[in-house]
Design a protein around this motif. Structure first.
Motif, short mmCIF file in Angstrom:
data_model
loop_
_atom_site.label_atom_id
_atom_site.label_comp_id
_atom_site.label_asym_id
_atom_site.label_seq_id
_atom_site.Cartn_x
_atom_site.Cartn_y
_atom_site.Cartn_z
N ASP A 97 89.59 -90.35 -35.14
CA ASP A 97 89.06 -91.49 -34.46
C ASP A 97 90.26 -92.05 -33.46
O ASP A 97 89.83 -92.25 -32.21
CB ASP A 97 88.75 -92.65 -35.26
CG ASP A 97 87.40 -92.00 -35.94
OD1 ASP A 97 86.62 -91.25 -35.75
OD2 ASP A 97 86.72 -93.10 -36.76
N GLU A 100 90.77 -89.65 -30.59
CA GLU A 100 89.95 -89.54 -29.45
C GLU A 100 89.69 -90.94 -28.97
O GLU A 100 89.58 -90.63 -27.45
CB GLU A 100 88.32 -89.47 -30.33
CG GLU A 100 86.95 -89.36 -29.41
CD GLU A 100 86.76 -90.57 -29.10
OE1 GLU A 100 86.02 -90.68 -27.60
OE2 GLU A 100 86.60 -91.71 -29.63
N GLU A 101 90.07 -92.01 -29.14
CA GLU A 101 90.31 -93.27 -28.43
C GLU A 101 91.40 -92.99 -27.82
O GLU A 101 91.12 -93.56 -26.31
CB GLU A 101 90.52 -94.42 -29.60
CG GLU A 101 90.02 -95.78 -28.95
CD GLU A 101 89.86 -96.94 -30.02
OE1 GLU A 101 89.40 -96.55 -31.05
OE2 GLU A 101 89.72 -97.88 -29.46
N ARG A 105 90.55 -93.26 -23.44
CA ARG A 105 91.47 -94.29 -22.60
C ARG A 105 92.00 -93.78 -21.37
O ARG A 105 91.87 -94.38 -20.30
CB ARG A 105 92.26 -95.17 -23.67
CG ARG A 105 91.57 -96.20 -24.68
CD ARG A 105 92.31 -96.96 -25.16
NE ARG A 105 91.77 -97.78 -26.32
CZ ARG A 105 92.33 -98.75 -26.92
NH1 ARG A 105 93.52 -98.87 -27.13
NH2 ARG A 105 91.65 -99.47 -27.78
N LEU A 108 89.09 -92.80 -19.11
CA LEU A 108 88.44 -94.06 -18.70
C LEU A 108 89.16 -95.04 -17.62
O LEU A 108 88.55 -95.59 -16.89
CB LEU A 108 88.00 -94.74 -20.03
CG LEU A 108 86.85 -95.73 -19.93
CD1 LEU A 108 85.45 -94.67 -19.55
CD2 LEU A 108 86.48 -96.23 -21.28
N TYR A 109 90.46 -94.83 -18.11
CA TYR A 109 91.17 -95.95 -17.21
C TYR A 109 91.75 -95.52 -15.99
O TYR A 109 92.60 -95.89 -15.20
CB TYR A 109 92.41 -96.63 -17.90
CG TYR A 109 92.23 -97.28 -19.19
CD1 TYR A 109 90.54 -97.72 -19.40
CD2 TYR A 109 93.08 -97.70 -20.32
CE1 TYR A 109 90.38 -98.47 -20.73
CE2 TYR A 109 92.78 -98.29 -21.39
CZ TYR A 109 91.36 -98.54 -21.48
OH TYR A 109 91.03 -99.37 -22.78
N ARG A 110 91.30 -94.07 -15.61
CA ARG A 110 91.77 -93.42 -14.53
C ARG A 110 93.21 -93.40 -14.50
O ARG A 110 93.62 -93.82 -13.27
CB ARG A 110 90.82 -93.75 -13.20
CG ARG A 110 89.53 -93.75 -13.38
CD ARG A 110 88.73 -94.01 -12.06
NE ARG A 110 88.91 -95.60 -11.66
CZ ARG A 110 88.18 -96.48 -12.22
NH1 ARG A 110 87.06 -96.19 -13.12
NH2 ARG A 110 88.43 -97.63 -11.57
N LEU A 186 99.31 -102.62 -18.39
CA LEU A 186 98.25 -102.83 -19.56
C LEU A 186 97.63 -101.61 -20.22
O LEU A 186 97.30 -101.43 -20.97
CB LEU A 186 97.37 -103.98 -19.07
CG LEU A 186 97.91 -105.22 -18.96
CD1 LEU A 186 96.93 -106.30 -18.33
CD2 LEU A 186 98.38 -105.87 -20.37
N LYS A 187 97.17 -100.71 -19.06
CA LYS A 187 96.42 -99.57 -19.54
C LYS A 187 97.23 -98.68 -20.38
O LYS A 187 96.60 -98.28 -21.22
CB LYS A 187 96.12 -98.73 -18.23
CG LYS A 187 94.92 -99.52 -17.32
CD LYS A 187 94.67 -98.55 -16.20
CE LYS A 187 94.18 -99.61 -15.03
NZ LYS A 187 93.96 -98.74 -13.66
N LYS A 189 100.10 -99.47 -21.97
CA LYS A 189 100.16 -99.90 -23.27
C LYS A 189 98.85 -100.16 -24.44
O LYS A 189 99.21 -99.28 -25.66
CB LYS A 189 100.31 -101.56 -23.03
CG LYS A 189 100.71 -102.26 -24.17
CD LYS A 189 101.05 -103.80 -23.84
CE LYS A 189 101.16 -104.64 -24.80
NZ LYS A 189 99.98 -105.00 -25.37
N GLU A 190 97.75 -99.74 -23.78
CA GLU A 190 96.59 -99.54 -24.73
C GLU A 190 96.48 -98.08 -25.32
O GLU A 190 96.24 -97.91 -26.16
CB GLU A 190 95.27 -99.72 -23.80
CG GLU A 190 95.08 -101.21 -23.31
CD GLU A 190 94.75 -102.19 -24.89
OE1 GLU A 190 93.92 -101.71 -25.53
OE2 GLU A 190 95.59 -103.19 -24.68
N GLU A 193 99.52 -97.74 -27.80
CA GLU A 193 99.40 -98.47 -29.02
C GLU A 193 98.38 -97.65 -30.06
O GLU A 193 98.54 -97.45 -31.17
CB GLU A 193 98.74 -99.69 -28.84
CG GLU A 193 99.65 -100.67 -28.31
CD GLU A 193 99.31 -102.48 -28.01
OE1 GLU A 193 100.27 -103.03 -27.71
OE2 GLU A 193 98.14 -102.21 -27.66
#
Lengths: 217, 217, 217
Positions: A97, A100-101, A105, A108-110, A186-187, A189-190, A193
């Motif tokens: 999971d 995949e996330e 990301r 999605l965050y390009r 921020l992107k 970092k996501e 993480e």
């Protein structure tokens, strides 16, 4: 005489059926980690199909999870505590999971360029995946599991070092480093993480295996 | 007659050996909390050696964790459920890990001035550490544990209030407050969050002790 | 004959007393979710009293949690494992904690306009709350619990889709979308994340119910 009831039951075909399922879950994680490694090394335009492949692995993982839980419901004598089977299954599920996330990301965050440390993170995940896939069949005999969990714990340490360095470079960039805009920070970092969460999830799998082995010993 | 088998076994020297180890783990947490308190009160240039001391405490904690797990493997009759020993050990381990991460981040992100609320957070951690170190030896007799977990739960509430106020001050600074740049806000947020995780981890220790006591009662 | 001891005991009034308490906890969650839904639809100036109501629900939840734990201490034969009662109680408690935190953040950060996707998140929480409140009384007979946890798992998937889309819109806004300043993005991100944690907490409740049911089957 010398053997206990549980060990005797371990030989019945029905309950032995759990081991191949754990192995399949782990092999699926290997697949997800391989595709994630290709994705973080790929050019931005080549990433979406690889993210789809990681998503496919996640779906395949959900199916194995479901099969294990159905089997758990139908099995009277289980190879180890029902709760441990449950926990092992859900921690294997968590790993894929989070992978995949991460893939989702990035697309999605390009995101464009990814920091090299992110490849180190994914490389740790690949090695943890390989170690996990090799360990799962050994649950049947409880052989050499100690090596496995010690290894995964040391991989998690390695991942943690990469994670901390990445965060520090994003938030307190070393002098001379190209300045990133805050949204890009921020992107990234996501993503960083959630990759660290995947590494932690591998450690939870290893900890669960350790606690199963401790009970059996 | 009046006592059960487990209580009788509790008197054997072998299994009683767990209590000093839990106490050592907690005393080590006290040390880490004290050094962390010095660190957040220190000038930026005095922080690195204090972060090293917190890191030393984390390493010492890892050793105690390892000793407990080795002992668990070698002990046939444990003072309480193997799984609870395992959980208590790993939640004590988490506390010092989060403290070390906070100290590391403060230094790594080259933070200058720290908001006063952060000292409140660390003060809560110190008091939780002291309460935990006092409670661990009482596991041997299960005496006055209720006071301990009630106390830690109320400390966690106090920590939560400080945490929420800090986050609000960072993200929605009160009028007239000095404007911080966004990267500084992000760095402070990372520290504030991991301190809150340390407070939560103390609560997990307390919850584990509570669930052990509930089973024994 | 056909029934086991535990089933027989399940008929005693004393231990049956747990079910109404779980139901009360879940009905309280319904209340919190309803007020949170009003809050995210309200004008900024109308939000503080609604946040107070969610806080009241959290306090009421704490009281039920306390009653369950006191009862657990006083009850010799419990309807299912003490540890499962403990886990179910604390996961129900988590749900309302996260909802309260979301309401508090919206007010504390003085947020103005909220993205429509946040209402989708809260709508998922309301439906999960309703499903949970309907399932709790069925614990007494273990009837139709499967439908409940399958439903909550699919709601969690729905919440996850909303959460991911919200994060992507915040961090990588679609072309033509109004540009938000970075602090507003950070504030909204904090709210969106804690709402996702609430959705995850509902899934933990459902998973706990599933593992209880699996053991009983």
């Amino acid at each position: 005489m010398g053997y206990n009831l549980r060990m005797a039951f371990r030989l019945t075909p029905h309950e032995r059926g759990f081991y191949p399922l754990f192995t399949r879950a782990a092999e699926n994680i290997v697949r997800a980690a391989d595709d994630l490694a290709l994705l973080v090394a790929a050019a931005p335009e080549d990433r979406p199909p690889l993210a789809t492949r990681v998503k496919d692995a996640e779906n395949a993982g959900d199916e194995v999870t479901h099969e294990i839980l159905v089997k758990l419901n139908q099995t009277f004598v289980t190879p180890f505590d029902r709760e441990d089977i449950y926990r092992l299954t859900s921690s294997l599920d968590d790993v894929v999971d989070f992978m995949e996330e991460a893939a989702d990301r990035i697309v999605l965050y390009r995101l464009e360029e990814l920091p090299p440390g992110m490849r180190t993170q994914v490389d740790v995940l690949r090695r943890a995946a390989a170690a996990t896939a090799e360990a799962m069949p050994r649950l049947a005999t409880m052989a050499e599991l100690r090596e496995y969990w010690v290894h995964v714990n040391s991989l998690e340490d390695e991942g943690d070092v990469a994670y901390r360095a990445l965060l520090a470079d994003l938030l307190a960039p070393p002098e001379g480093a190209p300045a990133l805009d805050v949204l890009t920070i921020l992107k990234l970092k996501e993503v960083v993480e959630v990759l660290e969460e995947a590494a932690d999830a591998f450690e939870h799998v290893a900890n669960t295996v350790e606690s199963i082995a401790v009970k059996e010993s």
